[in-house]
Write an enzyme that holds these catalytic residues in place. Structure first.
Site, PDB file in Angstrom:
ATOM      1  N   LYS A 182      -0.693  -5.155  -0.673  1.00 36.71           N
ATOM      2  CA  LYS A 182      -2.059  -5.348  -0.290  1.00 36.71           C
ATOM      3  C   LYS A 182      -3.070  -5.976  -1.657  1.00 36.71           C
ATOM      4  CE  LYS A 182      -5.819  -2.888   1.913  1.00 36.71           C
ATOM      5  NZ  LYS A 182      -6.395  -1.411   2.448  1.00 36.71           N
ATOM      6  N   SER A 217      -8.032  -1.512   7.292  1.00 33.01           N
ATOM      7  CA  SER A 217      -8.118  -2.748   6.473  1.00 33.01           C
ATOM      8  C   SER A 217      -6.876  -3.480   6.101  1.00 33.01           C
ATOM      9  CB  SER A 217      -9.043  -2.423   5.057  1.00 33.01           C
ATOM     10  OG  SER A 217      -8.390  -1.439   4.357  1.00 33.01           O
ATOM     11  N   SER A 226      -6.837   3.066   6.767  1.00 35.40           N
ATOM     12  CA  SER A 226      -6.775   1.771   6.666  1.00 35.40           C
ATOM     13  C   SER A 226      -5.038   1.162   6.797  1.00 35.40           C
ATOM     14  CB  SER A 226      -6.959   1.219   5.325  1.00 35.40           C
ATOM     15  OG  SER A 226      -8.387   1.037   5.625  1.00 35.40           O
TER      16      SER A 226
END
Lengths: 487, 100
Positions: A79, A154, A178
């Site tokens: 990420k 997210s 997330s």
């Protein structure tokens, strides 16, 4: 015909390399071929690390896999909120669009030491604030199961990249859901470790009392393998606890659930669930019973309290954490004739709409006259929520609930209604507030939408092995999702 | 309405955000932003439905000891590496706009 390389599990890919039937270069080639095939449809990656990945794989040519390196030759994405030395790390924000970290995050260092090959930095909601990956400053990510729908957020780019076969696992971060939400909506397995289990050194901070890094992969054992590499004490993260590690991979050997008591928090099954989500998750509970578990209802604070509590506390923490972005030492500088004007101009140009909303909300909650009513009140509610979880987990080995009330929703359908979007986190926020570990496990496809439904397995603090074992036993028996249908 | 445009502007000043930077267009979006935040803040009021008399606030979920690290100097990165991301620099110094 054997399965294409990109659809192997991480463990299978490792086994093939150990047998000498596949090389790291072949895996890297397969992943980048898959990226070329799917990226135009799902937009999971902000930065591709193709040159670096191919060089790392080439350096492993002719070498036998090192059994001490658990991820030797395995392509993994990360990420874009986690720092990678020499590779830009944007947090999906204009503010950090050109930021190139001079160091690796603790977890990235651990990945590299274990022999992993980083393929890409994945898309996300800006600074990890969002539940749909629509608030990236660069582009929206689509769900590989249906590209008109969100992947969740997210860590949506991480989950989408894993589901699409662009990599064998990904690192995400979870502040309020997330990792679990996108894993659930994309049909992947995700683990949000206990707060304090994994070092956050080198992760761009959002809510410091909530943030955790964890793996997303296609199977429970794949996730366990990655967790075993990244978990552990780190002197550079003062919140990282010196608690003995467990055998996460060994825990996946569990096949039955005899002797275990699993709690169903009634408030998490009561309202707002779509009919198909409830049906698929109830079927997963029935499976747990067939595997020998005792299931009983338990009571927690209503999840609506978690939403209010979380969005006060996380926004307050975000408003202080993001104060560091002022255009002086790194990040965007947007001009301004003096220091104060430069701060304002840089922050106004660098942050997107959702980040600004959260900073405003947090600043409001911390400002004079509102601190007691919002921030301190929310912190008291947090203790009550935490105590409720602890009480339930005294009598239960784990708790089960859906990950999200609905399957993946249509892109764009909630972007103008922040509160509606915040409510998508309703079933994951309490766990974050209490700092507990949880697994998001694919429970099946919704019969109405044909989209993945995730089951959340919540455990006691630092008992990741317990919930990994339960997830592995269920995974063996629950229906397989098959390949994503949207790509 | 709980959160007014004026309150939003005052809060924005505290966190160094300029919401009115783009003139009239921003004025319209400011009203929309105030309405969105008002909606969220109203939702937060459900916190008042939970009795927290005598409850101590919880700011971190950590229940375990956090060992301090030894206080020893460590060579990590050079000044040049650290300053490489600066928007404006002169040698090993950050260049900033006038402070006073």
């Amino acid at each position: 015909m054997s399965a294409p390389l990109h659809s192997l599990t991480l463990i299978e890919a490792g086994d093939r390399m150990a047998r000498g039937t596949v090389t790291p270069s072949a895996l890297v080639d397969a992943c980048f071929a898959r990226i070329a095939q799917t990226e135009e449809k799902i937009h999971a990656c902000i930065t591709l690390c193709e040159q670096e990945a191919r060089a790392a794989a080439a350096a492993m040519a002719g070498i036998n896999p090192d059994p001490a390196k658990a991820l030797w030759g395995i392509p993994i994405s990360v990420k874009d909120v986690i720092c990678t030395k020499g590779i830009r790390t944007t947090a999906a924000s204009r503010m950090l669009e050109h930021f190139i970290p001079p160091y690796d995050a603790f977890v990235v260092r651990r990945l590299k030491e274990a022999g992993a090959i980083i393929t890409a930095k994945t898309n996300m909601d800006e600074f990890a604030m969002g539940s749909s990956t629509e608030f990236s400053a660069f582009f929206k990510t689509a769900n590989p199961w249906d590209t008109t729908r969100v992947p969740g957020g997210s860590s949506g780019g991480s989950a989408a990249s894993v589901a699409a076969g662009q990599c064998f696992a990904s690192l995400g971060t979870d502040t309020g859901g997330s990792i679990r939400l996108p894993a659930g909506l994309c049909g992947c397995v995700g683990i949000k470790p206990t707060y304090g289990r994994v070092s956050r050194y080198g992760a761009v901070a959002f809510g410091s009392s909530l943030d955790q890094i964890g793996p997303i992969a296609r199977t429970v054992k794949d996730c366990a393998q990655v967790l075993s590499v990244i978990a552990g004490c780190d002197p550079k993260d003062a919140t990282c606890c010196d608690v003995p590690l467990q055998d996460y991979v060994g825990a996946t050997g569990r096949t039955g659930l005899e002797g275990l008591t699993l709690g169903l928090p009634v408030e998490y099954w009561r309202e707002g669930l779509s009919a198909e989500t409830e049906r698929v998750c109830r079927a997963a509970v029935d499976t747990a019973v067939k595997l020998g578990a005792t299931v009983k209802e338990v009571s927690l604070s209503g999840p609506a309290y978690s939403i209010a509590c979380y969005y006060v506390l996380a926004s307050a923490e975000a408003s202080t954490n993001l104060a560091r972005f002022d255009g002086m030492r790194y990040g965007l500088r947007a001009g301004g004739k003096d220091l104060s004007a430069c701060y304002k101009a840089s922050r106004s140009a660098g942050f997107g709409p959702e980040v600004k909303r959260r900073i405003l909300l947090g600043t409001y909650a911390l400002s004079s006259g509102y601190y007691d009513a919002y921030y301190e009140k929310a912190a008291k509610v947090r203790r009550r929520i935490t105590e409720d979880f602890a009480a339930a987990l005294e009598h239960c080995d784990a708790l089960l609930s859906p990950v999200s009330p609905v399957t993946a929703w249509e892109l764009g359908s909630m972007v103008e209604d922040p509160l509606a979007l915040y409510k998508m986190d309703i079933l994951t926020l309490g766990v974050s507030l209490a700092g507990l570990p949880a697994v998001s496990l694919p429970a099946g496809l919704g019969p109405d939408s044909g989209l993945p439904v995730g089951l959340q397995i919540i455990g006691r603090a630092f008992d990741e092995a317990g919930i990994i074992g339960i997830a592995a036993a269920l995974e063996n028996t629950l229906p397989k999702l098959g390949e994503p249908k949207g790509i | 309405m709980r959160v007014t445009k004026e309150q939003i502007l005052a809060t924005a000043a505290l966190c160094r955000l300029d919401l009115a930077a783009n003139g009239e267009e921003a004025a319209g979006s400011l009203a929309g932003l105030a309405a969105q935040l008002d909606n969220v803040i109203r939702y937060m009021d459900i916190l008042n439905n939970m009795d927290t008399d005598g409850v101590q606030p919880l700011y971190s979920p950590l229940q375990h000891p956090q060992p301090p690290r030894s206080d020893t100097a460590e060579k990590t990165r050079t000044a040049a590496e650290i300053i490489a991301n600066a928007p404006e620099r002169e040698g090993n110094f950050f260049v900033v706009p006038p402070v006073i």
